[in-house]
Design a protein around this motif. Structure first.
Motif, short mmCIF file in Angstrom:
data_model
loop_
_atom_site.label_atom_id
_atom_site.label_comp_id
_atom_site.label_asym_id
_atom_site.label_seq_id
_atom_site.Cartn_x
_atom_site.Cartn_y
_atom_site.Cartn_z
N GLY A 94 11.36 6.15 -4.96
CA GLY A 94 10.71 4.96 -5.49
C GLY A 94 9.47 4.60 -4.71
O GLY A 94 9.22 5.11 -3.62
N ALA A 95 8.66 3.69 -5.29
CA ALA A 95 7.41 3.27 -4.65
C ALA A 95 7.03 1.90 -5.18
O ALA A 95 7.41 1.51 -6.30
CB ALA A 95 6.29 4.28 -4.90
N LEU A 96 6.28 1.16 -4.37
CA LEU A 96 5.70 -0.12 -4.78
C LEU A 96 4.32 0.16 -5.34
O LEU A 96 3.46 0.72 -4.64
CB LEU A 96 5.64 -1.07 -3.59
N TRP A 97 4.08 -0.21 -6.59
CA TRP A 97 2.85 0.17 -7.30
C TRP A 97 2.15 -1.07 -7.83
O TRP A 97 2.79 -2.01 -8.31
CB TRP A 97 3.22 1.12 -8.44
N GLN A 98 0.82 -1.05 -7.76
CA GLN A 98 0.01 -2.15 -8.30
C GLN A 98 -0.69 -1.70 -9.56
O GLN A 98 -1.41 -0.69 -9.57
CB GLN A 98 -1.02 -2.62 -7.28
N ALA A 99 -0.49 -2.43 -10.64
CA ALA A 99 -1.13 -2.10 -11.91
C ALA A 99 -2.62 -2.40 -11.85
O ALA A 99 -3.08 -3.18 -11.01
CB ALA A 99 -0.47 -2.91 -13.03
N PRO A 100 -3.41 -1.78 -12.73
CA PRO A 100 -4.86 -2.06 -12.73
C PRO A 100 -5.19 -3.54 -12.93
O PRO A 100 -6.20 -4.03 -12.42
CB PRO A 100 -5.36 -1.20 -13.90
N ALA A 101 -4.32 -4.25 -13.65
CA ALA A 101 -4.57 -5.68 -13.87
C ALA A 101 -4.19 -6.53 -12.67
O ALA A 101 -4.45 -7.74 -12.66
CB ALA A 101 -3.80 -6.15 -15.10
N GLY A 102 -3.54 -5.97 -11.67
CA GLY A 102 -3.21 -6.70 -10.45
C GLY A 102 -1.75 -6.94 -10.21
O GLY A 102 -1.36 -7.34 -9.11
N GLY A 103 -0.90 -6.75 -11.20
CA GLY A 103 0.51 -6.99 -11.03
C GLY A 103 1.19 -5.93 -10.18
O GLY A 103 0.78 -4.76 -10.16
N TRP A 104 2.26 -6.33 -9.46
CA TRP A 104 3.00 -5.41 -8.59
C TRP A 104 4.34 -5.08 -9.22
O TRP A 104 4.99 -5.95 -9.81
CB TRP A 104 3.22 -6.03 -7.20
N TYR A 105 4.77 -3.81 -9.05
CA TYR A 105 6.01 -3.35 -9.63
C TYR A 105 6.70 -2.39 -8.66
O TYR A 105 6.05 -1.67 -7.90
CB TYR A 105 5.77 -2.61 -10.95
N VAL A 106 8.03 -2.40 -8.71
CA VAL A 106 8.82 -1.38 -8.04
C VAL A 106 9.12 -0.30 -9.06
O VAL A 106 9.71 -0.56 -10.11
CB VAL A 106 10.13 -1.96 -7.47
N LEU A 107 8.68 0.92 -8.74
CA LEU A 107 8.92 2.06 -9.62
C LEU A 107 9.96 2.97 -8.98
O LEU A 107 9.96 3.15 -7.76
CB LEU A 107 7.63 2.84 -9.86
N ALA A 108 10.82 3.54 -9.80
CA ALA A 108 11.82 4.49 -9.31
C ALA A 108 12.04 5.54 -10.38
O ALA A 108 11.91 5.26 -11.58
CB ALA A 108 13.13 3.79 -8.97
N ALA A 109 12.35 6.76 -9.93
CA ALA A 109 12.58 7.85 -10.88
C ALA A 109 13.49 8.88 -10.23
O ALA A 109 13.50 9.06 -9.01
CB ALA A 109 11.26 8.50 -11.30
N GLY A 110 14.26 9.56 -11.10
CA GLY A 110 15.15 10.62 -10.64
C GLY A 110 15.26 11.70 -11.69
O GLY A 110 14.55 11.69 -12.71
N GLY A 111 16.16 12.64 -11.47
CA GLY A 111 16.35 13.73 -12.41
C GLY A 111 16.98 13.26 -13.71
O GLY A 111 17.48 12.13 -13.83
N PRO A 112 16.97 14.12 -14.72
CA PRO A 112 17.47 13.71 -16.04
C PRO A 112 18.97 13.46 -16.10
O PRO A 112 19.45 12.87 -17.07
CB PRO A 112 17.08 14.91 -16.93
#
Length: 675
Positions: free
Chosen positions: A611-629
């Protein structure tokens, strides 16, 4: 064509030079004098030693007493006029720099300028001037092709703005044997460069994170003409404005521990040898000192070195190092092989030795196999294989001082893993010895996925031409890899600072392929710079795999998640990197998590969660996470609480938020995320 009479080489008296006058000139023009010394010194010294030597030569240029006339040549043109004190110090700097470039002779006493400087000294840091652009790099390569007098002539003419007659007089006063041939050599190289194409500009590498970056182009062989003397004023050649980097911290720590262990062992052995009786004392179970052992003597006998015939490998069941034929013009040089075997068994204190982690550094257990013995660049190189290790011995062509011994573990190497071995590294370049079944070699820049590889020449013994190595570069501006072709296709090998290049792969665990396809190249172009984290770790292969795709919030596009797993020859010490690839293909990957000796993203545990902490182009912050299918759900707890069905998650967060990620597998088990 030079039109200078012999009387132009005779210095004209201009009066004496006082020590104070010379000191004032040295202090006032110190940066320029150091720049002159740095440019005249041979580039083969290495950038750090070249910087320190340049400063040492200038600081030793003061006379010990008043110098009577004639002291410096009288100028023939008004623009050639210089201060007598400065002219004297400059002449001394040139004289010492010319001497420093002379090769050491076996029986000759070295002169002071040929030895490493006593002062100044820098411990624990590597110093080098600021990096220039492609033009400066090309000019430095051109200067390396010149002799020391020719480099001095170019510096006097380009940096000091001296005419040819004055250049000849200054070179003669500095002790150059044939000043006229120096200018002739310079003129010949300028004529050769008339048709050279201008160098391409190297694109700047973006910093870490999400900053956009343009893929850099490799520096082509032709560069700026020698007439471009204004480049000499650039920061590339300024040894007074320096950058500092640490040395090899792991090797320093290993050497410190080795010294401590050696001292303790010496004290213990000395105490045991002094004990009376027949226990652990002098008359114990050990054989007398220097006892003749048949097995040890056989391993050190060059006549018993195993040599494989060239006709063996086509019919061999396995294609590994054991079927490599003995190659090189010095394969029959018994004294060279004897020295190499003796240093391998008993390396002296002056031998520079290195080994990849987990590689035994002891003597051979029996007669080893000879892979190569020959002259490469300015060294005599011998490569051995004993079934477990590749051992490289190198010594200068002139004499045997400064020998080097390198060990690399290669057990299990077969087929593509035994396709090439590093022969030499010099001046930022690397040469490879290729396997006998390799039919073609090329160079591919990982950072330029759309550019076709360019052919890499080889000699009759299988040694390639020199190619810039990313393992020796200061910045990740390009990442050259060796692409070899054999009977079953193309292979991609990367130099990670070891004797055996690592195989670069693409695909899921258990079914990887060579990273030569378009999709693999596109991903490797954005993740290649992360290979610097596994330099010198004994890595045998590196595999990248895109394990997830994710639609970003606020319509920001579709991102990808890639895991990169570096496997070592010894089995342990593997490293896993989880990287986030934004939608923009020009933006390099961002490192999201890493793990050492973890089974994730491997054959035993193919699943991975990051996972990672990501900032959208509009300025909002999100926690993103991803794994295998095969993940049933993903959960985030702590500073942010959210849960999503399936293998991906995007939750609203605040800047600087911290959270714990976990996933639930389809069988109900809980899986933590990489950190």
């Amino acid at each position: 064509m030079l039109n200078v009479s012999t009387q132009d080489l005779v210095p004209s008296p201009v009066g004496p030079v006082d020590v104070e006058q010379a000191e004032a000139a040295l202090v006032e023009r110190y940066p320029r004098l150091v720049r002159i010394a740095y440019l005249v010194l041979p580039p083969t010294m290495g950038r750090k030693r070249r910087v320190l030597t340049a400063h040492a030569l200038v600081q030793r240029a003061l006379p010990r007493r008043r110098v009577p006339g004639p002291a410096v040549p009288e100028p023939r043109r008004p623009e050639d006029a210089v201060d007598p004190g400065y002219a004297y110090v400059r002449g001394e700097v040139l004289r010492q720099a010319l001497v420093a470039g002379l090769p050491l002779r076996r029986l000759a006493v070295p002169r002071r300028a040929q030895l490493p400087p006593l002062l100044p000294q820098v411990w624990g840091l590597r110093l080098f001037p600021r990096a220039g652009g492609a033009d400066e790099l090309a000019l430095d390569q051109l200067l390396a092709r010149l002799s020391a007098p020719a480099r001095a002539a170019y510096v006097l003419r380009g940096l000091e703005r001296q005419g040819d007659a004055e250049v000849l007089r200054v070179l003669a006063a500095a002790g150059a044997g044939d000043p006229g041939s120096a200018l002739a050599e310079l003129a010949a190289l300028e004529e050769d460069e008339e048709t050279a194409a201008p160098a391409e500009r190297v694109a700047e590498q973006a910093g870490p994170g999400r900053a956009p970056v343009s893929p850099p182009a490799p520096v082509p062989a032709p560069g700026p003409r020698l007439g471009g003397a204004s480049l000499l004023e650039s920061a590339e050649f300024d040894p007074c404005t320096l950058q500092a980097r640490p040395g090899d911290l792991l090797r320093r720590r290993q050497h410190g521990r080795a010294v401590l262990v050696g001292v303790v062992a010496l004290l213990v052995c000395g105490a045991l040898l002094g004990l009376p009786g027949d226990g652990w004392g002098r008359n114990g179970a050990a054989a007398p000192s220097y006892a003749r052992n048949p097995a040890a003597e056989a391993a050190l006998d060059p006549a018993k070195v195993r040599r494989v015939a060239p006709a063996v490998w086509p019919g061999a069941v396995r294609r590994d190092f054991s079927v490599w034929p003995a190659r090189g013009e010095l394969a029959g040089d018994a004294p060279l092989l004897r020295r190499a075997l003796a240093v391998w068994a008993r390396p002296g204190g002056a031998v520079e030795s290195s080994a990849t982690p987990g590689t035994p550094v002891g003597p051979p257990m029996g007669p080893p196999q000879l892979l190569f013995a020959g002259r490469v660049d300015a060294a005599r190189v011998v490569l051995f294989h004993d079934g477990l290790r590749i051992v490289r011995y190198a010594e200068p062509v002139e004499g045997t001082a400064g020998a080097a011994l390198d060990f690399a573990r290669t057990d299990g190497a077969e087929g593509p893993g035994a396709s090439a071995v590093v022969v030499t590294r010099a001046a930022g370049n690397v040469r490879y010895l290729t396997a006998p079944w390799v039919t073609g070699t090329a160079v591919r820049d990982l950072l330029m996925p759309g550019k076709e590889p360019w052919a890499l020449g080889r000699d009759a013994h299988g040694v390639t031409d020199a190619v810039p190595s990313p393992a020796l570069a200061e910045e990740c501006a390009r990442w050259n890899t060796l692409q070899v072709t054999d009977g079953s296709g193309g292979r991609l090998l990367g130099d990670l600072g070891e004797l055996v290049p690592a195989r670069l792969l693409w695909g899921p665990p258990g079914a990887p392929v060579d990273a030569t396809g378009r999709e693999a190249r596109a991903v490797w172009a954005r993740t290649a710079c992360q290979l610097t984290t596994v330099l010198g770790q004994g890595v045998g292969s590196v595999r990248a795999w895109r394990f997830a795709r994710q639609s970003l919030p606020e319509g920001a596009g579709r991102a990808a998640w890639v895991c990169t797993r570096a496997e070592t020859w010894r089995g342990t010490g593997s490293r896993v990197l989880a990287q986030f690839l934004p939608p923009d293909p020009k933006v390099p990957a961002a490192l999201a998590a890493r793990a050492q000796d973890a089974p994730a993203c491997g054959v035993r545990e193919p699943r991975v969660l990051a996972g990672a902490l990501w900032q959208a182009p509009a300025g909002g912050w999100y926690v993103l996470a991803a794994g295998g299918p095969d993940l049933a759900s993903v959960r985030v707890e702590g500073g942010v609480t959210a849960r999503a069905e399936g293998p991906v998650l995007a939750a609203k967060a605040s800047a600087g938020a911290r959270a714990e990620l976990s996933a639930t597998l389809e069988d109900g088990r809980r899986m933590p995320a990489l950190r």
